[in-house]
Design a protein around this motif. Structure first.
Motif, mmCIF file in Angstrom:
data_model
loop_
_atom_site.group_PDB
_atom_site.id
_atom_site.type_symbol
_atom_site.label_atom_id
_atom_site.label_comp_id
_atom_site.label_asym_id
_atom_site.label_seq_id
_atom_site.Cartn_x
_atom_site.Cartn_y
_atom_site.Cartn_z
ATOM 1 N N GLY A 58 -3.137 14.051 -56.046
ATOM 2 C CA GLY A 58 -3.277 15.450 -56.414
ATOM 3 C C GLY A 58 -2.311 15.924 -57.487
ATOM 4 N N GLN A 59 -1.443 15.033 -57.970
ATOM 5 C CA GLN A 59 -0.479 15.444 -58.985
ATOM 6 C C GLN A 59 -1.177 15.851 -60.275
ATOM 7 N N ASN A 60 -0.648 16.903 -60.901
ATOM 8 C CA ASN A 60 -1.178 17.429 -62.165
ATOM 9 C C ASN A 60 -2.619 17.906 -62.050
ATOM 10 N N THR A 61 -2.961 18.454 -60.887
ATOM 11 C CA THR A 61 -4.287 19.015 -60.644
ATOM 12 C C THR A 61 -4.134 20.382 -59.990
ATOM 13 N N ALA A 62 -5.257 21.038 -59.749
ATOM 14 C CA ALA A 62 -5.252 22.309 -59.021
ATOM 15 C C ALA A 62 -4.639 22.136 -57.641
ATOM 16 N N VAL A 63 -4.798 20.974 -57.052
ATOM 17 C CA VAL A 63 -4.237 20.689 -55.728
ATOM 18 C C VAL A 63 -2.726 20.887 -55.747
ATOM 19 N N GLU A 64 -2.064 20.289 -56.711
ATOM 20 C CA GLU A 64 -0.619 20.440 -56.831
ATOM 21 C C GLU A 64 -0.249 21.878 -57.183
#
Length: 141
Positions: free
Chosen positions: A16-22
């Motif tokens: 999830g890094q560098n995504t909306a998740v993060e």
């Protein structure tokens, strides 16, 4: 166990890094034999102007949990992938800024072409705040 690809918390959270998740602070916290758990803060990133958890952000949590679980269950790991085709959410209770919510995803159907996932979101007191369902189409690369 339903997983075709064995998940680890480190792997789930790294993906999830560098995504909306993060950006939204979603963190996977538990892997079960047939479920995943994640938590998300209710803060400036996730509230609407009335300082309550934004319903659309609850849908992001539902989509995240269902999509990640779905990718772990594709019939042919490495060549299959999934895309979300339908999402719904029933918002049952508001959650004010300052705490966390917790999402649990479980499979409703794991077919060769279609997956259906159920997500229950609870507050810190364990009360259900939202229930959702994500339908995914299994695609082959």
């Amino acid at each position: 166990m339903i997983w075709k690809i064995l998940p680890t918390l480190e792997g789930l959270n790294t993906s999830g890094q560098n995504t909306a998740v993060e950006h939204l602070g979603i963190v996977f916290t538990e892997v079960g034999e047939d479920y995943l758990l994640a938590e998300m803060p209710v803060d400036h990133r996730t509230v609407q102007p009335m300082r309550l958890l934004h319903g659309g952000v609850s849908c992001v949590l539902i989509e995240t949990l269902g999509s990640v679980a779905g990718m772990l269950c594709v019939p042919n790991p490495g060549s299959d992938y999934i895309v979300g085709t339908e999402i719904n959410a029933s918002h049952l209770r508001g959650v004010g800024e300052g705490g966390k919510v917790f999402g649990k995803v479980t499979a409703v159907r794991l077919g060769k072409r279609v997956q259906v996932w159920s997500v229950e979101i609870t507050n810190e007191e364990g009360k259900v705040t939202c229930v959702g369902r994500l339908t995914c189409q299994v695609m082959t690369a």
